[in-house]
Scaffold this active site. Structure first.
Site, PDB file in Angstrom:
ATOM      1  CD1 TRP A  90      -2.373  -2.183   1.322  1.00 52.08           C
ATOM      2  CD2 TRP A  90      -3.124  -0.770  -0.252  1.00 52.08           C
ATOM      3  NE1 TRP A  90      -3.453  -2.768   0.680  1.00 52.08           N
ATOM      4  CE2 TRP A  90      -3.925  -1.935  -0.272  1.00 52.08           C
ATOM      5  CE3 TRP A  90      -3.398   0.242  -1.152  1.00 52.08           C
ATOM      6  CZ2 TRP A  90      -4.988  -2.094  -1.165  1.00 52.08           C
ATOM      7  CZ3 TRP A  90      -4.449   0.092  -2.049  1.00 52.08           C
ATOM      8  CH2 TRP A  90      -5.225  -1.060  -2.049  1.00 52.08           C
ATOM      9  CG  ASP A 124      -3.148   4.396   4.057  1.00 54.86           C
ATOM     10  OD1 ASP A 124      -4.221   4.306   4.685  1.00 54.86           O
ATOM     11  OD2 ASP A 124      -2.902   3.719   3.038  1.00 54.86           O
ATOM     12  CE  LYS A 163      -8.755  -1.573   4.360  1.00 48.91           C
ATOM     13  NZ  LYS A 163      -8.667  -2.827   3.622  1.00 48.91           N
TER      14      LYS A 163
END
Ligand SMILES: Cc1ncc(COP(=O)(O)O)c(C=O)c1O
Length: 373
Positions: free
Chosen positions: A116, A185, A209
């Site tokens: 990511w 992030d 999530k």
């Protein structure tokens, strides 16, 4: 006519309950799902569904206000930070960060910690020069480069980290105090542990999530970073303009926001972030201990950098993986396949995953090893 229904080949679990270990969209607590179902036709006695509520009306503004206050309490967010509820996921923010935080030509620091982080870097690079402060590529992302190895640029507009590498199963355990704004992030470990918010310039996280469903990205931004938008940046993507309008510059993703509000209450009811952090650590430690003691399973990540949220491992004989996944699904243990770019097995243990789910998985792993060890 196509209709939306469960695929016919979804395996029937052998003993009723199913556990969803998906990395996201992820499982919701059953009580939250039940509340959504219960309230859907008539929200809080208004006679209207939440889906029909105008976002400018007092009831919906009240919901946004409460969600923000709950978040502020859970994370002890200092008053000089703004909370933004934005459309789209973290991927949108990959490009919006440089456009909002950097002057033209100014560069940013990025830690390359895995899948990511690489996505964030590739997108940000389209808009600004970047300096990669350290990379885990050399050891195939089995660890995160320690702070002593970060080659920081004191003139950078910000330094970007990925607090939890969802696909690689790595998690940063400490957040440094830097001289430039630290931007994180936190899509996959937001609200899974307490945070020193004051060390950050900006935190962002997709909601699907730990904070409900897809369509919403939550940002916590230090006041000092709310600059006038760069020419050409559409207004709904400007942090400063959204902050000015309390995230109502355009219609916010109302249903996702409602789900986030319910999730915040749910986390509070569990006892708050210290309690969910302990539970997450316990769930993941049970798995790591079992994997490390096993001859069949193998976790490549350096123990100190292993994620408490996404436990990634491999089968020593990779030919057994399809059977492992098939039998797990038949036992009601769903979505255990690793990220497509990495392979292997990934067990996502977000707040909503109960200990019982992990215990069922461990029993399955033991059985599977007995049969194939
Ligand atoms: C750490 C991390 N960042 C970013 C993303 C991308 O989120 P989205 O698909 O909502 O843009 C994900 C998705 O899994 C993620 O795990």
């Amino acid at each position: 006519m196509a209709c939306i229904c469960f695929p016919e080949d979804a395996p029937a679990p052998r003993n009723g309950e199913r556990y969803n270990f998906a990395a996201g969209p992820a499982m919701l607590p059953p009580t939250v799902l039940a509340q959504i179902q219960d309230e859907l036709p008539d929200w809080q006695g208004s006679g209207l569904s939440l889906l029909e509520q105008p976002f400018t009306g007092a009831p919906f503004k009240g919901l946004m206000h409460e969600a923000e206050q709950d978040l502020r309490e859970l994370l002890t967010i200092p008053p000089n930070y703004r909370v933004l509820f934005m459309h789209g996921g973290a991927t949108c923010q990959f490009g919006l960060l440089p456009l909002n935080l950097l002057a033209p030509g100014q560069s940013a620091d990025y830690l390359d910690s895995g899948y990511w982080a690489a996505k964030a870097i590739a997108e940000a690079r389209r808009h600004a020069p970047l300096n990669i402060i350290a990379s885990g590529a050399g050891d195939d992302f089995r660890s995160i480069a320690p702070l002593e190895q970060w080659r920081l640029d004191p003139r950078a507009g910000y330094c970007h980290i990925t607090s939890n590498e969802t696909a690689n199963g790595l998690q940063l355990q400490h957040f440094p105090e830097l001289s430039v704004p630290l931007v994180a992030d936190m899509s996959s470990d937001f609200l899974t542990r307490p945070l020193p918010v004051e060390r950050f310039g900006l935190i962002y996280a997709s909601a699907q999530k730990n904070l409900g469903i897809a369509g919403l990205c939550l940002l916590i931004v230090h006041d000092d970073l709310l600059e006038a938008p760069r020419p050409g940046l559409p207004s709904p993507f400007s942090y400063a303009l959204q902050a000015e309008q309390q995230s109502r510059l355009c219609t916010p993703p109302t249903f996702a926001l409602y789900c986030a509000a319910l999730m915040l209450c749910w986390i509070d009811q569990q006892g708050g972030l210290a309690v969910v952090a302990d539970a997450n650590r316990h769930k993941s430690q049970l798995l790591y201990q079992h994997i490390d003691a096993s001859d069949l399973y193998h976790c490549r990540q350096r123990p100190a950098d292993r994620s408490a949220i996404n436990v990634c491992f491999h089968l020593r004989d990779p030919r057994l993986l399809p059977e492992f996944l098939r039998e797990a699904a038949a036992a009601g243990l769903l979505n255990l396949q690793g990220h497509a770019a990495i392979g292997g097995v990934r067990v996502s243990l977000y707040n909503a995953m109960p200990l019982a789910g992990v215990e069922r998985l461990l029993a399955f792993m033991r059985d599977f090893e007995r049969q194939h060890g």
